[in-house]
Design a protein around this motif. Structure first.
Motif, PDB file in Angstrom:
ATOM      1  N   LEU A  83      10.807  -5.970  28.429  1.00  0.00           N
ATOM      2  CA  LEU A  83      10.286  -6.025  29.894  1.00  0.00           C
ATOM      3  C   LEU A  83      11.357  -6.713  30.934  1.00  0.00           C
ATOM      4  N   GLY A  84      12.235  -7.641  30.240  1.00  0.00           N
ATOM      5  CA  GLY A  84      13.045  -8.352  31.022  1.00  0.00           C
ATOM      6  C   GLY A  84      13.919  -7.546  31.789  1.00  0.00           C
ATOM      7  N   PRO A  85      14.844  -6.545  30.920  1.00  0.00           N
ATOM      8  CA  PRO A  85      15.732  -5.547  31.708  1.00  0.00           C
ATOM      9  C   PRO A  85      15.223  -4.708  32.604  1.00  0.00           C
ATOM     10  N   ARG A  86      13.884  -4.431  32.667  1.00  0.00           N
ATOM     11  CA  ARG A  86      13.329  -3.606  33.377  1.00  0.00           C
ATOM     12  C   ARG A  86      12.568  -4.012  34.692  1.00  0.00           C
ATOM     13  N   GLY A  87      12.947  -5.623  34.878  1.00  0.00           N
ATOM     14  CA  GLY A  87      12.435  -6.333  35.653  1.00  0.00           C
ATOM     15  C   GLY A  87      10.828  -6.363  35.747  1.00  0.00           C
ATOM     16  N   LYS A  88      10.278  -6.373  34.605  1.00  0.00           N
ATOM     17  CA  LYS A  88       8.792  -6.160  34.448  1.00  0.00           C
ATOM     18  C   LYS A  88       8.025  -7.444  33.648  1.00  0.00           C
ATOM     19  N   MET A  89       8.792  -8.436  33.653  1.00  0.00           N
ATOM     20  CA  MET A  89       7.919  -9.554  33.037  1.00  0.00           C
ATOM     21  C   MET A  89       6.623  -9.982  33.770  1.00  0.00           C
ATOM     22  N   PRO A  90       5.870  -9.987  33.141  1.00  0.00           N
ATOM     23  CA  PRO A  90       4.250 -10.317  33.816  1.00  0.00           C
ATOM     24  C   PRO A  90       4.195 -11.266  34.748  1.00  0.00           C
ATOM     25  N   THR A  91       3.246 -11.215  35.694  1.00  0.00           N
ATOM     26  CA  THR A  91       3.055 -12.274  36.899  1.00  0.00           C
ATOM     27  C   THR A  91       2.138 -13.079  36.176  1.00  0.00           C
ATOM     28  N   PRO A  92       2.372 -14.630  36.101  1.00  0.00           N
ATOM     29  CA  PRO A  92       1.657 -15.563  35.225  1.00  0.00           C
ATOM     30  C   PRO A  92       0.345 -15.667  36.042  1.00  0.00           C
ATOM     31  N   LEU A  93      -0.885 -15.575  35.213  1.00  0.00           N
ATOM     32  CA  LEU A  93      -2.192 -15.799  35.679  1.00  0.00           C
ATOM     33  C   LEU A  93      -2.580 -17.339  35.464  1.00  0.00           C
ATOM     34  N   GLN A  94      -2.763 -18.188  36.558  1.00  0.00           N
ATOM     35  CA  GLN A  94      -3.164 -19.452  36.401  1.00  0.00           C
ATOM     36  C   GLN A  94      -4.535 -19.856  36.208  1.00  0.00           C
ATOM     37  N   PRO A  95      -5.163 -20.861  35.493  1.00  0.00           N
ATOM     38  CA  PRO A  95      -6.281 -20.953  35.044  1.00  0.00           C
ATOM     39  C   PRO A  95      -7.484 -20.538  36.273  1.00  0.00           C
ATOM     40  N   ASP A  96      -6.884 -21.076  37.584  1.00  0.00           N
ATOM     41  CA  ASP A  96      -7.848 -20.948  38.823  1.00  0.00           C
ATOM     42  C   ASP A  96      -7.756 -19.702  39.464  1.00  0.00           C
ATOM     43  N   ASP A  97      -6.755 -18.739  39.096  1.00  0.00           N
ATOM     44  CA  ASP A  97      -6.657 -17.476  39.501  1.00  0.00           C
ATOM     45  C   ASP A  97      -7.743 -16.801  39.133  1.00  0.00           C
ATOM     46  N   ASP A  98      -8.148 -15.603  40.184  1.00  0.00           N
ATOM     47  CA  ASP A  98      -9.273 -14.766  39.974  1.00  0.00           C
ATOM     48  C   ASP A  98      -8.592 -13.367  39.403  1.00  0.00           C
ATOM     49  N   ILE A  99      -8.875 -12.999  38.312  1.00  0.00           N
ATOM     50  CA  ILE A  99      -8.114 -11.815  37.747  1.00  0.00           C
ATOM     51  C   ILE A  99      -8.316 -10.447  38.411  1.00  0.00           C
ATOM     52  N   VAL A 100      -9.592 -10.311  38.855  1.00  0.00           N
ATOM     53  CA  VAL A 100     -10.079  -9.097  39.609  1.00  0.00           C
ATOM     54  C   VAL A 100      -9.218  -9.241  41.216  1.00  0.00           C
ATOM     55  N   GLU A 101      -9.006 -10.445  41.940  1.00  0.00           N
ATOM     56  CA  GLU A 101      -8.587 -10.209  43.166  1.00  0.00           C
ATOM     57  C   GLU A 101      -6.836 -10.053  42.610  1.00  0.00           C
ATOM     58  N   THR A 102      -6.412 -10.825  41.693  1.00  0.00           N
ATOM     59  CA  THR A 102      -5.057 -10.521  41.431  1.00  0.00           C
ATOM     60  C   THR A 102      -4.897  -8.982  41.235  1.00  0.00           C
ATOM     61  N   VAL A 103      -5.483  -8.494  40.258  1.00  0.00           N
ATOM     62  CA  VAL A 103      -5.093  -6.985  39.989  1.00  0.00           C
ATOM     63  C   VAL A 103      -5.436  -5.991  41.129  1.00  0.00           C
ATOM     64  N   PHE A 107       3.108  -2.874  36.855  1.00  0.00           N
ATOM     65  CA  PHE A 107       2.982  -4.279  36.927  1.00  0.00           C
ATOM     66  C   PHE A 107       2.414  -4.781  35.709  1.00  0.00           C
ATOM     67  N   PHE A 108       2.606  -5.998  35.136  1.00  0.00           N
ATOM     68  CA  PHE A 108       1.918  -6.557  34.010  1.00  0.00           C
ATOM     69  C   PHE A 108       1.368  -7.771  34.757  1.00  0.00           C
ATOM     70  N   VAL A 109       0.537  -8.376  34.080  1.00  0.00           N
ATOM     71  CA  VAL A 109      -0.230  -9.603  34.462  1.00  0.00           C
ATOM     72  C   VAL A 109      -0.592 -10.403  33.205  1.00  0.00           C
ATOM     73  N   ALA A 110      -0.366 -11.893  33.084  1.00  0.00           N
ATOM     74  CA  ALA A 110      -0.577 -12.346  31.725  1.00  0.00           C
ATOM     75  C   ALA A 110      -1.014 -13.779  32.079  1.00  0.00           C
ATOM     76  N   GLU A 111      -2.030 -14.252  31.004  1.00  0.00           N
ATOM     77  CA  GLU A 111      -2.687 -15.508  31.102  1.00  0.00           C
ATOM     78  C   GLU A 111      -1.254 -16.349  31.107  1.00  0.00           C
ATOM     79  N   ALA A 112      -1.307 -17.470  31.795  1.00  0.00           N
ATOM     80  CA  ALA A 112      -0.042 -18.432  31.524  1.00  0.00           C
ATOM     81  C   ALA A 112      -0.072 -18.769  30.512  1.00  0.00           C
ATOM     82  N   ASN A 113      -0.796 -19.200  29.515  1.00  0.00           N
ATOM     83  CA  ASN A 113      -0.564 -19.688  28.096  1.00  0.00           C
ATOM     84  C   ASN A 113      -0.146 -18.437  27.246  1.00  0.00           C
TER      85      ASN A 113
END
Length: 212
Positions: free
Chosen positions: A122-142, A103-109
């Motif tokens: 990443l697109g054809p592999r279905g692995k585009m990142p999950t966008p991390l919004q400003p209020d999201d906790d990166i540790v909790e998300t991962v 899995f990939f995670v990326a800051e929304a910007n």
């Protein structure tokens, strides 16, 4: 249903031959009465397993600043915008990273740049990142994604997903399968009627049918 799932898992674990490595446990899902040429009928879901995957999950984060520093605690690799640009210029390295990462995670910007530099990988592999919004906790998300599997049928009637590892025990694996079946039935147009069969097996062991 939980009891019948556990019976199938127990059989699969008991009948698996002894191996000198830790086997994963997977299910094969067969669909029916669906036109999978129509993308709207395809399964593409992330499911958090209550008992975890039983395996290491490789997670890469695209982030900068404080988010990147916090991501270092939990992610396998943290890349910034310069790294992203470098990957865009190195197709082989980008493909290797995509194949090695669950899995990939990326800051929304950063999502727009990721689309530009890595979308074709990443697109054809279905692995585009999950966008991390400003209020999201990166540790909790991962940490949540470490217990996540992807259900993805693409245009195939039969697809597979990991549900655990052999040493997790039948109870834990059964709980994971139960959550996946419930999600599938909620997503499919005709619910359980669109499921032709589900089979559970260890990496090298025989498949056992899971009643649905």
């Amino acid at each position: 249903m939980a009891d019948t799932i556990q019976e199938a898992v127990t059989l699969a674990l008991d009948d698996a031959p002894e191996r000198n490595f830790r086997e994963t446990v997977d299910i094969a899902i067969n669909l029916r009465d669906l036109d999978l040429n129509d993308p709207s009928n395809r399964i593409d879901e992330s499911v958090v397993l209550p008992a975890g995957t039983g395996q290491e999950t490789q997670i890469v984060v695209f982030a900068e600043g404080e988010t990147a520093v916090r991501a270092e605690e939990v992610a396998d690799e943290v890349l910034d915008s310069d790294d992203l640009e470098d990957l865009g210029d190195d197709d082989d390295r980008a493909k290797d990273l995509a194949d090695e990462t669950d899995f990939f995670v990326a800051e929304a910007n950063l999502m727009q740049d990721i689309g530009r530099y890595l979308g074709t990988v990443l697109g054809p592999r279905g692995k585009m990142p999950t966008p991390l919004q400003p209020d999201d906790d990166i540790v909790e998300t991962v940490n949540r994604m470490k217990n996540t599997v992807q259900l993805r049928s693409r245009d195939r009637r039969t697809f597979h997903t990991r549900v655990g590892a052999e040493d997790m025990g039948a109870d834990a694996i059964s709980d994971n399968i139960d959550v996946i079946i419930r999600r599938l039935e909620a997503d499919l147009e005709k619910g359980p009627l669109n499921i032709d069969g589900i089979y559970v097996k260890t990496t090298m062991g025989p498949a056992k049918e899971v009643p649905v």
